[in-house]
Design a protein around this motif. Structure first.
Motif, PDB file in Angstrom:
ATOM      1  N   ILE A   1       0.853  -1.199   0.000  1.00 48.18           N
ATOM      2  CA  ILE A   1       0.000   0.000   0.000  1.00 48.18           C
ATOM      3  C   ILE A   1       0.892   1.253   0.000  1.00 48.18           C
ATOM      4  N   PHE A   2       1.882   1.251   0.881  1.00 46.63           N
ATOM      5  CA  PHE A   2       2.798   2.388   1.005  1.00 46.63           C
ATOM      6  C   PHE A   2       3.534   2.642  -0.310  1.00 46.63           C
ATOM      7  N   ASN A   3       4.100   1.604  -0.902  1.00 49.49           N
ATOM      8  CA  ASN A   3       4.847   1.747  -2.162  1.00 49.49           C
ATOM      9  C   ASN A   3       3.959   2.269  -3.280  1.00 49.49           C
ATOM     10  N   TYR A   4       2.735   1.777  -3.340  1.00 50.79           N
ATOM     11  CA  TYR A   4       1.786   2.235  -4.359  1.00 50.79           C
ATOM     12  C   TYR A   4       1.542   3.742  -4.225  1.00 50.79           C
ATOM     13  N   LEU A   5       1.314   4.199  -3.000  1.00 48.85           N
ATOM     14  CA  LEU A   5       1.011   5.615  -2.771  1.00 48.85           C
ATOM     15  C   LEU A   5       2.238   6.507  -2.980  1.00 48.85           C
ATOM     16  N   ILE A   6       3.416   5.998  -2.658  1.00 51.83           N
ATOM     17  CA  ILE A   6       4.656   6.738  -2.942  1.00 51.83           C
ATOM     18  C   ILE A   6       4.785   6.906  -4.456  1.00 51.83           C
ATOM     19  N   SER A   7       4.506   5.847  -5.211  1.00 52.91           N
ATOM     20  CA  SER A   7       4.621   5.929  -6.677  1.00 52.91           C
ATOM     21  C   SER A   7       3.598   6.894  -7.266  1.00 52.91           C
ATOM     22  N   LYS A   8       2.477   7.097  -6.580  1.00 52.31           N
ATOM     23  CA  LYS A   8       1.478   8.065  -7.019  1.00 52.31           C
ATOM     24  C   LYS A   8       1.889   9.497  -6.661  1.00 52.31           C
ATOM     25  N   GLY A   9       2.907   9.632  -5.799  1.00 52.33           N
ATOM     26  CA  GLY A   9       3.424  10.959  -5.476  1.00 52.33           C
ATOM     27  C   GLY A   9       2.943  11.548  -4.165  1.00 52.33           C
ATOM     28  N   PHE A  10       2.408  10.701  -3.282  1.00 49.59           N
ATOM     29  CA  PHE A  10       1.980  11.205  -1.984  1.00 49.59           C
ATOM     30  C   PHE A  10       3.158  11.214  -1.017  1.00 49.59           C
ATOM     31  N   GLU A  11       3.092  12.089  -0.021  1.00 47.85           N
ATOM     32  CA  GLU A  11       4.166  12.269   0.939  1.00 47.85           C
ATOM     33  C   GLU A  11       4.152  11.126   1.952  1.00 47.85           C
ATOM     34  N   SER A  12       5.326  10.583   2.273  1.00 52.33           N
ATOM     35  CA  SER A  12       5.413   9.402   3.137  1.00 52.33           C
ATOM     36  C   SER A  12       4.793   9.627   4.518  1.00 52.33           C
ATOM     37  N   ASN A  13       5.065  10.782   5.128  1.00 54.44           N
ATOM     38  CA  ASN A  13       4.500  11.031   6.462  1.00 54.44           C
ATOM     39  C   ASN A  13       2.967  11.078   6.422  1.00 54.44           C
ATOM     40  N   LEU A  14       2.414  11.657   5.357  1.00 52.18           N
ATOM     41  CA  LEU A  14       0.958  11.745   5.211  1.00 52.18           C
ATOM     42  C   LEU A  14       0.355  10.361   4.977  1.00 52.18           C
ATOM     43  N   ILE A  15       1.043   9.535   4.215  1.00 58.61           N
ATOM     44  CA  ILE A  15       0.576   8.161   3.958  1.00 58.61           C
ATOM     45  C   ILE A  15       0.497   7.404   5.287  1.00 58.61           C
ATOM     46  N   LEU A  16       1.584   7.457   6.044  1.00 57.09           N
ATOM     47  CA  LEU A  16       1.630   6.710   7.307  1.00 57.09           C
ATOM     48  C   LEU A  16       0.580   7.202   8.296  1.00 57.09           C
ATOM     49  N   GLU A  17       0.427   8.527   8.406  1.00 60.82           N
ATOM     50  CA  GLU A  17      -0.592   9.093   9.307  1.00 60.82           C
ATOM     51  C   GLU A  17      -1.994   8.641   8.899  1.00 60.82           C
ATOM     52  N   THR A  18      -2.261   8.669   7.601  1.00 61.38           N
ATOM     53  CA  THR A  18      -3.594   8.332   7.109  1.00 61.38           C
ATOM     54  C   THR A  18      -3.876   6.844   7.259  1.00 61.38           C
ATOM     55  N   ILE A  19      -2.880   5.997   7.016  1.00 62.06           N
ATOM     56  CA  ILE A  19      -3.067   4.555   7.233  1.00 62.06           C
ATOM     57  C   ILE A  19      -3.379   4.300   8.698  1.00 62.06           C
ATOM     58  N   LYS A  20      -2.607   4.946   9.575  1.00 60.28           N
ATOM     59  CA  LYS A  20      -2.813   4.764  11.025  1.00 60.28           C
ATOM     60  C   LYS A  20      -4.229   5.227  11.424  1.00 60.28           C
ATOM     61  N   LYS A  21      -4.649   6.380  10.887  1.00 60.87           N
ATOM     62  CA  LYS A  21      -5.978   6.913  11.197  1.00 60.87           C
ATOM     63  C   LYS A  21      -7.070   5.945  10.729  1.00 60.87           C
ATOM     64  N   LEU A  22      -6.933   5.408   9.530  1.00 60.34           N
ATOM     65  CA  LEU A  22      -7.927   4.480   9.001  1.00 60.34           C
ATOM     66  C   LEU A  22      -7.939   3.164   9.774  1.00 60.34           C
ATOM     67  N   GLU A  23      -6.761   2.699  10.172  1.00 63.53           N
ATOM     68  CA  GLU A  23      -6.694   1.464  10.966  1.00 63.53           C
ATOM     69  C   GLU A  23      -7.368   1.641  12.319  1.00 63.53           C
ATOM     70  N   SER A  24      -7.203   2.803  12.927  1.00 63.51           N
ATOM     71  CA  SER A  24      -7.814   3.039  14.243  1.00 63.51           C
ATOM     72  C   SER A  24      -9.339   3.121  14.136  1.00 63.51           C
ATOM     73  N   LYS A  25      -9.845   3.561  12.967  1.00 64.37           N
ATOM     74  CA  LYS A  25     -11.298   3.607  12.748  1.00 64.37           C
ATOM     75  C   LYS A  25     -11.890   2.203  12.601  1.00 64.37           C
ATOM     76  N   THR A  26     -11.112   1.278  12.015  1.00 60.31           N
ATOM     77  CA  THR A  26     -11.639  -0.059  11.753  1.00 60.31           C
ATOM     78  C   THR A  26     -11.421  -1.015  12.942  1.00 60.31           C
ATOM     79  N   ASN A  27     -10.541  -0.644  13.858  1.00 55.17           N
ATOM     80  CA  ASN A  27     -10.284  -1.528  15.011  1.00 55.17           C
ATOM     81  C   ASN A  27     -11.163  -1.198  16.184  1.00 55.17           C
TER      82      ASN A  27
END
Length: 154
Positions: free
Chosen positions: A128-154
């Motif tokens: 997921i991370f590699n895909y979003l990096i290749s799309k040009g998103f910022e790594s810190n924003l990717i990680l924050e957003t993944i963490k936020k989405l994971e906390s919503k589903t748990n």
């Protein structure tokens, strides 16, 4: 200045937003060089057929909305097209932060579906991370957003 070439250059710019570099290359194809080419470019700018800020904004907005590119990829592509720092900044301002985060969230959700068959959690997250990096998103924003989405589903 040759009015036929002026008209041809104006039509070239009317069809789609262009950069000065693209127009220069096209003029060379039409065997127009040096001062004459620069005069034509100056005329196109004065007559507002050629506007790099407008090009940069249209490019950034289109690549973000249609191709779902992140800011890093958009900036890199604009730099290849020799767009000035000022116009790069103006282009990126066209993307609202809320839309940006929403797009990032949607891409994460979609990619999570695509990689759900991968049994290893870390490998899934890396894909997921590699895909979003290749799309040009910022790594810190990717990680924050993944963490936020994971906390919503748990």
């Amino acid at each position: 200045m040759d009015t036929a070439i002026l008209k041809k250059a104006a039509n070239y710019c009317v069809y789609q937003e262009r950069t000065q570099d693209e127009v220069r290359k096209r003029l060379r194809e039409w065997k127009v060089y040096g001062d004459e080419a620069e005069e034509i470019i100056a005329w196109l700018i004065v007559e507002n057929y050629l506007n790099e800020e407008r090009f940069a904004k249209a490019f950034a907005g289109g690549k973000f909305r249609i191709k779902k590119w992140g800011k890093n990829r958009i900036l890199a592509e604009l730099k290849v097209r020799k767009i000035s720092k000022y116009n790069l900044d103006q282009a990126i301002k066209e993307i609202s932060f809320d839309d940006y985060i929403l797009t990032l969230e949607n891409l994460i959700i979609k990619k999570t579906e695509d990689v759900k068959t991968e049994p290893n959690y870390l490998k899934r997250k890396q894909k997921i991370f590699n895909y979003l990096i290749s799309k040009g998103f910022e790594s810190n924003l990717i990680l924050e957003t993944i963490k936020k989405l994971e906390s919503k589903t748990n």
